[in-house]
Design a protein around this motif. Structure first.
Motif, PDB file in Angstrom:
ATOM      1  N   MET A 288      -9.437  61.320 -48.164  1.00 39.32           N
ATOM      2  CA  MET A 288     -10.128  60.633 -49.355  1.00 39.32           C
ATOM      3  C   MET A 288      -9.742  60.990 -50.740  1.00 39.32           C
ATOM      4  SD  MET A 288     -12.587  59.061 -47.933  1.00 39.32           S
ATOM      5  CE  MET A 288     -13.988  58.944 -49.226  1.00 39.32           C
ATOM      6  N   PRO A 289      -9.560  60.039 -51.456  1.00 35.59           N
ATOM      7  CA  PRO A 289      -9.096  60.115 -52.860  1.00 35.59           C
ATOM      8  C   PRO A 289      -9.849  60.732 -53.995  1.00 35.59           C
ATOM      9  CG  PRO A 289      -9.559  57.795 -52.662  1.00 35.59           C
ATOM     10  CD  PRO A 289      -9.688  58.589 -51.213  1.00 35.59           C
ATOM     11  N   LEU A 290     -11.420  60.432 -53.554  1.00 34.88           N
ATOM     12  CA  LEU A 290     -12.377  60.910 -54.402  1.00 34.88           C
ATOM     13  C   LEU A 290     -13.232  62.299 -53.630  1.00 34.88           C
ATOM     14  CD1 LEU A 290     -13.963  57.680 -55.501  1.00 34.88           C
ATOM     15  CD2 LEU A 290     -12.177  59.169 -56.959  1.00 34.88           C
ATOM     16  N   ILE A 291     -13.389  63.323 -54.321  1.00 32.63           N
ATOM     17  CA  ILE A 291     -13.658  64.573 -53.846  1.00 32.63           C
ATOM     18  C   ILE A 291     -14.841  65.079 -54.714  1.00 32.63           C
ATOM     19  CG2 ILE A 291     -13.300  66.895 -53.222  1.00 32.63           C
ATOM     20  CD1 ILE A 291     -10.365  66.093 -52.722  1.00 32.63           C
ATOM     21  N   ILE A 292     -15.928  65.199 -54.021  1.00 34.87           N
ATOM     22  CA  ILE A 292     -17.226  65.882 -54.589  1.00 34.87           C
ATOM     23  C   ILE A 292     -16.993  67.237 -54.918  1.00 34.87           C
ATOM     24  CG2 ILE A 292     -19.865  66.045 -54.597  1.00 34.87           C
ATOM     25  CD1 ILE A 292     -19.732  63.505 -52.970  1.00 34.87           C
ATOM     26  N   ASP A 293     -17.073  67.693 -56.010  1.00 32.49           N
ATOM     27  CA  ASP A 293     -16.607  69.102 -56.257  1.00 32.49           C
ATOM     28  C   ASP A 293     -17.716  69.763 -57.331  1.00 32.49           C
ATOM     29  OD1 ASP A 293     -15.851  68.217 -58.701  1.00 32.49           O
ATOM     30  OD2 ASP A 293     -13.901  68.838 -58.356  1.00 32.49           O
ATOM     31  N   SER A 294     -18.878  69.099 -57.281  1.00 34.78           N
ATOM     32  CA  SER A 294     -19.851  69.376 -58.610  1.00 34.78           C
ATOM     33  C   SER A 294     -20.242  70.703 -58.410  1.00 34.78           C
ATOM     34  CB  SER A 294     -20.969  68.414 -58.741  1.00 34.78           C
ATOM     35  OG  SER A 294     -21.713  68.255 -57.390  1.00 34.78           O
ATOM     36  N   GLU A 295     -20.640  71.107 -57.039  1.00 34.82           N
ATOM     37  CA  GLU A 295     -21.142  72.418 -56.626  1.00 34.82           C
ATOM     38  C   GLU A 295     -20.205  73.548 -57.339  1.00 34.82           C
ATOM     39  OE1 GLU A 295     -24.159  73.432 -55.566  1.00 34.82           O
ATOM     40  OE2 GLU A 295     -24.867  71.400 -55.770  1.00 34.82           O
ATOM     41  N   MET A 296     -19.089  73.281 -57.034  1.00 33.51           N
ATOM     42  CA  MET A 296     -17.918  74.318 -57.336  1.00 33.51           C
ATOM     43  C   MET A 296     -17.554  74.264 -58.929  1.00 33.51           C
ATOM     44  SD  MET A 296     -13.665  74.179 -56.354  1.00 33.51           S
ATOM     45  CE  MET A 296     -13.674  72.784 -57.227  1.00 33.51           C
ATOM     46  N   MET A 297     -17.685  73.338 -59.441  1.00 32.01           N
ATOM     47  CA  MET A 297     -17.774  73.349 -60.788  1.00 32.01           C
ATOM     48  C   MET A 297     -18.988  74.003 -61.646  1.00 32.01           C
ATOM     49  SD  MET A 297     -14.710  72.011 -61.476  1.00 32.01           S
ATOM     50  CE  MET A 297     -14.997  71.577 -63.239  1.00 32.01           C
TER      51      MET A 297
ATOM     52  N   ALA B  60     -20.743  76.539 -60.292  1.00 35.40           N
ATOM     53  CA  ALA B  60     -20.695  77.702 -60.012  1.00 35.40           C
ATOM     54  C   ALA B  60     -19.773  78.434 -60.985  1.00 35.40           C
ATOM     55  CB  ALA B  60     -20.374  77.829 -58.376  1.00 35.40           C
ATOM     56  N   VAL B  61     -18.502  77.954 -61.233  1.00 35.09           N
ATOM     57  CA  VAL B  61     -17.641  78.613 -61.973  1.00 35.09           C
ATOM     58  C   VAL B  61     -18.101  78.568 -63.549  1.00 35.09           C
ATOM     59  CG1 VAL B  61     -16.197  76.608 -62.641  1.00 35.09           C
ATOM     60  CG2 VAL B  61     -15.175  78.875 -62.285  1.00 35.09           C
ATOM     61  N   LYS B  62     -18.642  77.376 -63.895  1.00 37.17           N
ATOM     62  CA  LYS B  62     -19.271  77.365 -65.354  1.00 37.17           C
ATOM     63  C   LYS B  62     -20.463  78.601 -65.551  1.00 37.17           C
ATOM     64  CE  LYS B  62     -18.448  72.601 -66.060  1.00 37.17           C
ATOM     65  NZ  LYS B  62     -18.766  71.234 -66.227  1.00 37.17           N
ATOM     66  N   GLU B  63     -21.165  79.078 -64.282  1.00 34.18           N
ATOM     67  CA  GLU B  63     -22.252  79.743 -64.207  1.00 34.18           C
ATOM     68  C   GLU B  63     -21.607  81.204 -63.992  1.00 34.18           C
ATOM     69  OE1 GLU B  63     -25.041  78.608 -61.594  1.00 34.18           O
ATOM     70  OE2 GLU B  63     -25.738  76.891 -62.997  1.00 34.18           O
ATOM     71  N   GLY B  64     -20.454  81.431 -63.855  1.00 38.70           N
ATOM     72  CA  GLY B  64     -19.785  82.773 -63.645  1.00 38.70           C
ATOM     73  C   GLY B  64     -19.987  83.405 -62.187  1.00 38.70           C
ATOM     74  N   ASP B  65     -20.323  82.331 -61.384  1.00 39.33           N
ATOM     75  CA  ASP B  65     -20.877  82.584 -59.924  1.00 39.33           C
ATOM     76  C   ASP B  65     -19.492  82.549 -59.072  1.00 39.33           C
ATOM     77  OD1 ASP B  65     -21.955  83.082 -57.217  1.00 39.33           O
ATOM     78  OD2 ASP B  65     -23.469  81.962 -57.625  1.00 39.33           O
ATOM     79  N   TYR B  66     -18.755  83.662 -59.047  1.00 39.21           N
ATOM     80  CA  TYR B  66     -17.328  83.526 -58.518  1.00 39.21           C
ATOM     81  C   TYR B  66     -17.407  83.561 -56.867  1.00 39.21           C
ATOM     82  CZ  TYR B  66     -15.909  84.229 -63.264  1.00 39.21           C
ATOM     83  OH  TYR B  66     -15.786  84.092 -64.649  1.00 39.21           O
ATOM     84  N   GLU B  67     -18.518  84.072 -56.419  1.00 36.99           N
ATOM     85  CA  GLU B  67     -18.497  84.209 -54.796  1.00 36.99           C
ATOM     86  C   GLU B  67     -18.929  82.662 -54.398  1.00 36.99           C
ATOM     87  OE1 GLU B  67     -17.689  86.424 -53.018  1.00 36.99           O
ATOM     88  OE2 GLU B  67     -17.581  88.084 -54.522  1.00 36.99           O
TER      89      GLU B  67
ATOM     90  N   ARG C 140      -7.541  70.944 -58.292  1.00 37.06           N
ATOM     91  CA  ARG C 140      -8.738  71.797 -58.954  1.00 37.06           C
ATOM     92  C   ARG C 140      -9.305  73.014 -58.045  1.00 37.06           C
ATOM     93  NH1 ARG C 140     -12.745  67.780 -61.140  1.00 37.06           N
ATOM     94  NH2 ARG C 140     -11.196  67.357 -62.692  1.00 37.06           N
ATOM     95  N   ALA C 141      -9.490  72.606 -56.776  1.00 39.42           N
ATOM     96  CA  ALA C 141      -9.832  73.788 -55.936  1.00 39.42           C
ATOM     97  C   ALA C 141      -8.942  74.884 -55.897  1.00 39.42           C
ATOM     98  CB  ALA C 141     -10.414  73.018 -54.571  1.00 39.42           C
ATOM     99  N   ASN C 142      -7.748  74.677 -55.673  1.00 40.99           N
ATOM    100  CA  ASN C 142      -6.659  75.573 -55.573  1.00 40.99           C
ATOM    101  C   ASN C 142      -6.838  76.457 -56.895  1.00 40.99           C
ATOM    102  OD1 ASN C 142      -4.897  75.581 -53.212  1.00 40.99           O
ATOM    103  ND2 ASN C 142      -4.832  73.441 -53.448  1.00 40.99           N
ATOM    104  N   TYR C 143      -6.846  75.867 -57.880  1.00 43.46           N
ATOM    105  CA  TYR C 143      -6.812  76.576 -59.246  1.00 43.46           C
ATOM    106  C   TYR C 143      -8.135  77.433 -59.369  1.00 43.46           C
ATOM    107  CZ  TYR C 143      -6.735  77.886 -63.971  1.00 43.46           C
ATOM    108  OH  TYR C 143      -6.855  78.422 -65.330  1.00 43.46           O
ATOM    109  N   LEU C 144      -9.258  76.950 -59.116  1.00 46.05           N
ATOM    110  CA  LEU C 144     -10.565  77.648 -59.399  1.00 46.05           C
ATOM    111  C   LEU C 144     -10.618  78.737 -58.124  1.00 46.05           C
ATOM    112  CD1 LEU C 144     -12.900  74.862 -60.416  1.00 46.05           C
ATOM    113  CD2 LEU C 144     -11.803  76.345 -61.682  1.00 46.05           C
TER     114      LEU C 144
END
Length: 220
Positions: free
Chosen positions: A76-85, A87-94, A112-116
């Protein structure tokens, strides 16, 4: 978090500079499709080596892994990653790690997922973080080796729209996106950006042939 971001970007830069220059790679979609579909076992072996961060993989092999993934069932060329984004903005690394793991289980070449994942693991003192930074860098080298981005004919090839933004932000360190225009032939996104030095504008082209072809099939 800022310190970890800088550390990850430093490591990415070091890995990208591992060779004297980015090698220009042969990206022929027909050949890659044939390699993936006619000999899936060989492709799966390359993919598993990439997932393990096998540093003996060549740039060309990493390119086959990245572009070949777009010929696998379920791509799929479009990936929903809003929950991951979020979480990282809130500093919730787990939670970032959990969301990134979910995404990478489905698409291990998603930039993006590999980097984060690398960023979040670094913040939680997980030594596995370097593996994901290597994977991110390996994909970047494949994309940068696919063209020069200076025209539609020599555009950087990507299989995911979000990968365009990762290249612009993490590699070219652009200061802003001025406008985006679609080019019909070859199918490209022309991104007019403010360069890292803040002077003038530059247009960088990304070939989106694989993502548009897949989306067109889904919409039929």
């Amino acid at each position: 978090m800022k310190k970890s971001v800088l550390l990850c970007l430093f490591c990415v830069a070091a890995l990208l500079a591992g060779a004297q220059s980015i090698n220009r790679l042969e990206i022929d979609y027909k050949s890659i499709e044939e390699a993936v579909t006619s000999n899936p076992g060989n492709y799966d072996s390359l993919l598993q080596r990439f997932i393990r961060a096998d540093t003996t993989l060549t740039d060309q092999e990493c390119a086959v892994v990245y572009y070949g993934f777009s010929f696998r069932e379920g791509y799929m060329p479009l990936i929903i990653d809003s929950e991951m984004m979020t979480a990282v903005k809130e500093g919730d690394y787990e939670k970032t790690i959990a969301e990134a793991t979910r995404i990478l289980d489905e698409n291990p070449v998603y930039l993006r997922a590999n980097y984060l994942m690398g960023l979040a693991m670094n913040n939680t003192k997980n030594p596995e973080w370097e593996k994901y930074v290597w994977r991110f860098s390996a994909i970047c080298r494949a994309i940068l080796g696919s063209g020069d981005g200076q025209s539609a004919e020599t555009a950087f090839k990507v299989i995911c729209i979000a990968d365009e933004y990762e290249i612009l932000q993490k590699i070219f360190r652009i200061r802003g996106l001025q406008k985006q225009a679609a080019v019909a032939t070859p199918p490209c996104d022309a991104m007019t950006v403010i360069p890292a030095n803040g002077q003038g504008e530059a247009t960088i082209y990304f070939n989106v042939e694989r993502s548009r072809a897949t989306l067109n099939k889904l919409l039929k």
